[in-house]
Design a protein around this motif. Structure first.
Motif, mmCIF file in Angstrom:
data_model
loop_
_atom_site.group_PDB
_atom_site.id
_atom_site.type_symbol
_atom_site.label_atom_id
_atom_site.label_comp_id
_atom_site.label_asym_id
_atom_site.label_seq_id
_atom_site.Cartn_x
_atom_site.Cartn_y
_atom_site.Cartn_z
ATOM 1 N N VAL A 125 -2.439 -2.249 9.972
ATOM 2 C CA VAL A 125 -3.149 -3.402 10.539
ATOM 3 C C VAL A 125 -2.897 -4.601 9.629
ATOM 4 O O VAL A 125 -2.820 -4.448 8.413
ATOM 5 C CB VAL A 125 -4.678 -3.136 10.622
ATOM 6 C CG1 VAL A 125 -5.429 -4.364 11.116
ATOM 7 C CG2 VAL A 125 -4.979 -1.949 11.528
ATOM 8 N N GLU A 141 -4.479 -8.388 8.733
ATOM 9 C CA GLU A 141 -5.608 -9.306 8.939
ATOM 10 C C GLU A 141 -5.376 -10.590 8.170
ATOM 11 O O GLU A 141 -5.622 -10.642 6.967
ATOM 12 C CB GLU A 141 -6.904 -8.662 8.409
ATOM 13 C CG GLU A 141 -7.650 -7.855 9.415
ATOM 14 C CD GLU A 141 -8.971 -7.301 8.868
ATOM 15 O OE1 GLU A 141 -9.569 -6.486 9.554
ATOM 16 O OE2 GLU A 141 -9.387 -7.672 7.743
ATOM 17 N N MET A 144 -6.359 -13.888 6.555
ATOM 18 C CA MET A 144 -7.643 -14.516 6.209
ATOM 19 C C MET A 144 -7.466 -16.010 5.995
ATOM 20 O O MET A 144 -8.419 -16.717 5.702
ATOM 21 C CB MET A 144 -8.205 -13.884 4.923
ATOM 22 C CG MET A 144 -8.362 -12.388 4.961
ATOM 23 S SD MET A 144 -9.472 -11.807 6.260
ATOM 24 C CE MET A 144 -11.047 -12.394 5.623
ATOM 25 N N THR A 203 -3.655 -12.561 3.089
ATOM 26 C CA THR A 203 -3.674 -11.632 4.229
ATOM 27 C C THR A 203 -4.044 -10.239 3.731
ATOM 28 O O THR A 203 -3.570 -9.813 2.671
ATOM 29 C CB THR A 203 -2.285 -11.610 4.904
ATOM 30 O OG1 THR A 203 -2.068 -12.888 5.515
ATOM 31 C CG2 THR A 203 -2.194 -10.547 5.989
ATOM 32 N N TYR A 204 -4.906 -9.556 4.465
ATOM 33 C CA TYR A 204 -5.229 -8.177 4.131
ATOM 34 C C TYR A 204 -4.310 -7.266 4.930
ATOM 35 O O TYR A 204 -4.222 -7.379 6.152
ATOM 36 C CB TYR A 204 -6.672 -7.814 4.510
ATOM 37 C CG TYR A 204 -7.754 -8.551 3.762
ATOM 38 C CD1 TYR A 204 -7.472 -9.333 2.649
ATOM 39 C CD2 TYR A 204 -9.091 -8.450 4.159
ATOM 40 C CE1 TYR A 204 -8.475 -10.000 1.961
ATOM 41 C CE2 TYR A 204 -10.100 -9.115 3.485
ATOM 42 C CZ TYR A 204 -9.790 -9.897 2.388
ATOM 43 O OH TYR A 204 -10.788 -10.543 1.724
ATOM 44 N N TYR A 256 -3.712 -3.308 5.901
ATOM 45 C CA TYR A 256 -4.250 -1.949 5.909
ATOM 46 C C TYR A 256 -3.052 -1.028 6.000
ATOM 47 O O TYR A 256 -2.286 -1.100 6.951
ATOM 48 C CB TYR A 256 -5.207 -1.743 7.084
ATOM 49 C CG TYR A 256 -6.470 -2.548 6.932
ATOM 50 C CD1 TYR A 256 -6.456 -3.931 7.122
ATOM 51 C CD2 TYR A 256 -7.669 -1.958 6.554
ATOM 52 C CE1 TYR A 256 -7.608 -4.685 6.948
ATOM 53 C CE2 TYR A 256 -8.821 -2.705 6.382
ATOM 54 C CZ TYR A 256 -8.784 -4.071 6.584
ATOM 55 O OH TYR A 256 -9.924 -4.814 6.394
ATOM 56 N N ARG A 288 -4.141 -7.075 -0.698
ATOM 57 C CA ARG A 288 -4.304 -8.510 -0.407
ATOM 58 C C ARG A 288 -2.997 -9.199 -0.775
ATOM 59 O O ARG A 288 -2.721 -9.408 -1.951
ATOM 60 C CB ARG A 288 -5.456 -9.083 -1.230
ATOM 61 C CG ARG A 288 -6.787 -8.497 -0.827
ATOM 62 C CD ARG A 288 -7.882 -8.754 -1.829
ATOM 63 N NE ARG A 288 -8.250 -10.163 -1.918
ATOM 64 C CZ ARG A 288 -9.388 -10.587 -2.464
ATOM 65 N NH1 ARG A 288 -10.252 -9.714 -2.961
ATOM 66 N NH2 ARG A 288 -9.648 -11.860 -2.524
#
Ligand code: ADP
Length: 368
Positions: free
Chosen positions: A312, A314, A316, A320-321, A323, A334
């Motif tokens: 995944v 994400e 921010m 960006t995170y 997964y 991160r």
């Protein structure tokens, strides 16, 4: 103003519930101490014993030089702010703030001076004639704080004071309470389950679990050097990643090995890690120490990288995170907001090994 000493204190509720288990804390004069931990860990009970709202089963609590075990709450010279504000609905804001002083037979002119002063500090002068029901949550919380301020107590106790507020108001009140602490220069003990509140507001944090103190230190020391697996996982968002593995000695170096990982442990950790060679350990790495711009900016060997599949993404904004999954283990990283990655892609992420941690899998204590 005063220091507060909690010495070998226990609270055992009927049914043999050990809510507080041999807690000793010294809260310095003017310190902002935050008790943090998951629900049921005993933080409110500890605070309520300081306030005198709960009897102490064993041990002593002193405010300044005075042991207060048998002193009723009203004579302890402390003020408490509750989560539900506990305002009197039929009284105006002014009367709510004045009430405690009236009971203590303060002169009318003194009461007025103190209420006006507190209202000024909290920016609620325009609300003094309103009833609580005509106030927003944030305004009610200010009145509850105002009622504590007018007393000019030796210490302030806060029990989850921001939990009923929406996210934005919580952030705003957080800074207001911090400013208030700077301005009033009074000892404050603050209870929360929210580790971000603890990190941002505290001079020192006490992390509790199951009635026991896990660690007491400054926010940054707790973040950088958690005493055990629980503290490491509780403080920080997204939380620290944990990888189960085993320490092995290969070609004069020590490695963290799991079915798919092989990471070289820094040489300077040899002395502390050597006794654990061949043993199960837990490797902890914060999301910002895997694949972050700082980690990626240094040349590292393959033994300081983790290969994983992106599951995944994400964004921010500032970062960006990701997964990810190593095939054996999920974790979060991160990374730079502009890093080009796609879901399903295999990436190789550099690890800032010197910032990671190793815990004994058996005792969950920090090894290094
Ligand atoms: P926290 O504030 O960290 O959420 P508390 O201090 O309120 O935790 O509670 C600690 C433990 O004591 C919990 O297990 C809770 O269920 C228990 N407890 C709290 N109050 C009472 C009570 N009046 N009687 C029995 N058990 C209680």
């Amino acid at each position: 103003m005063a220091d507060v000493t909690i010495k070998e204190v226990y609270k055992i509720y009927p049914g043999n519930v050990m809510a507080v288990n041999n807690v000793s804390l010294y809260i310095k004069d003017r310190e902002f101490l935050v008790l943090v931990g998951p629900s049921g860990c005993g933080k409110s009970t500890t605070l309520r014993m300081v306030a005198g709202l709960e009897e102490i089963s064993k041990g002593t609590i002193s405010i300044g030089k005075r042991v207060v075990n048998d002193v009723p709450p009203k004579d302890r010279d402390i003020a408490m702010v509750f989560q539900n504000y506990a305002l009197y609905p039929h009284m105006s804001v002014y009367e709510n703030m004045a009430f405690g002083l009236k009971l203590r037979k303060f002169k009318k002119s003194d009461i007025d001076k103190r209420v006006q002063e507190a209202a000024d500090i909290l920016g609620i002068k325009a609300l003094l004639q309103r009833k609580p029901k005509a106030l927003s949550g944030g305004q009610r919380q200010r009145v509850a704080v105002g009622r504590a301020i007018v007393r000019k107590p030796e210490a302030f106790l806060f029990d989850e004071p921001l939990s009923n507020l929406d996210a934005k108001m919580r952030v705003q009140m957080r800074t207001e309470i911090s400013k208030l602490h700077t301005r009033l220069e009074t000892t404050m003990i603050y209870v929360t389950h929210d580790q971000i509140e603890a990190m941002t507001m505290a001079d020192r944090i006490v992390v509790m679990k199951d009635g026991l103190v896990q660690q007491v230190d400054t926010p940054l020391n707790i973040y950088d050097s958690p005493a055990n697996l629980f503290v490491a996982g509780f403080i920080g968002t997204p939380p620290m990643n944990f990888f189960k593995g085993r320490l092995e000695s290969i070609n004069q170096s020590i490695y963290l090995v799991d079915p798919v990982l092989k990471l070289q442990i820094p040489d300077k950790w040899r002395e502390k890690t050597e006794p654990f060679i061949g043993k199960e350990v837990i490797f902890g790495a914060r999301p910002e120490d895997i694949g972050s711009p700082e980690a990626e900016s240094r040349p590292v060997s393959e033994q300081q990288k983790i290969l994983a599949k992106v599951e995944v993404i994400e964004p921010m904004g500032a970062e960006t995170y990701l997964y990810l999954n190593t095939g054996n283990q999920s974790f979060i990283s991160r990374v730079d907001a502009h890093r080009k990655v796609a879901v399903g892609e295999e990436v190789s992420l550099a690890v800032l090994m010197s910032k990671t941690h190793i815990f004994d899998a058996a005792t969950e204590k920090l090894i290094v």
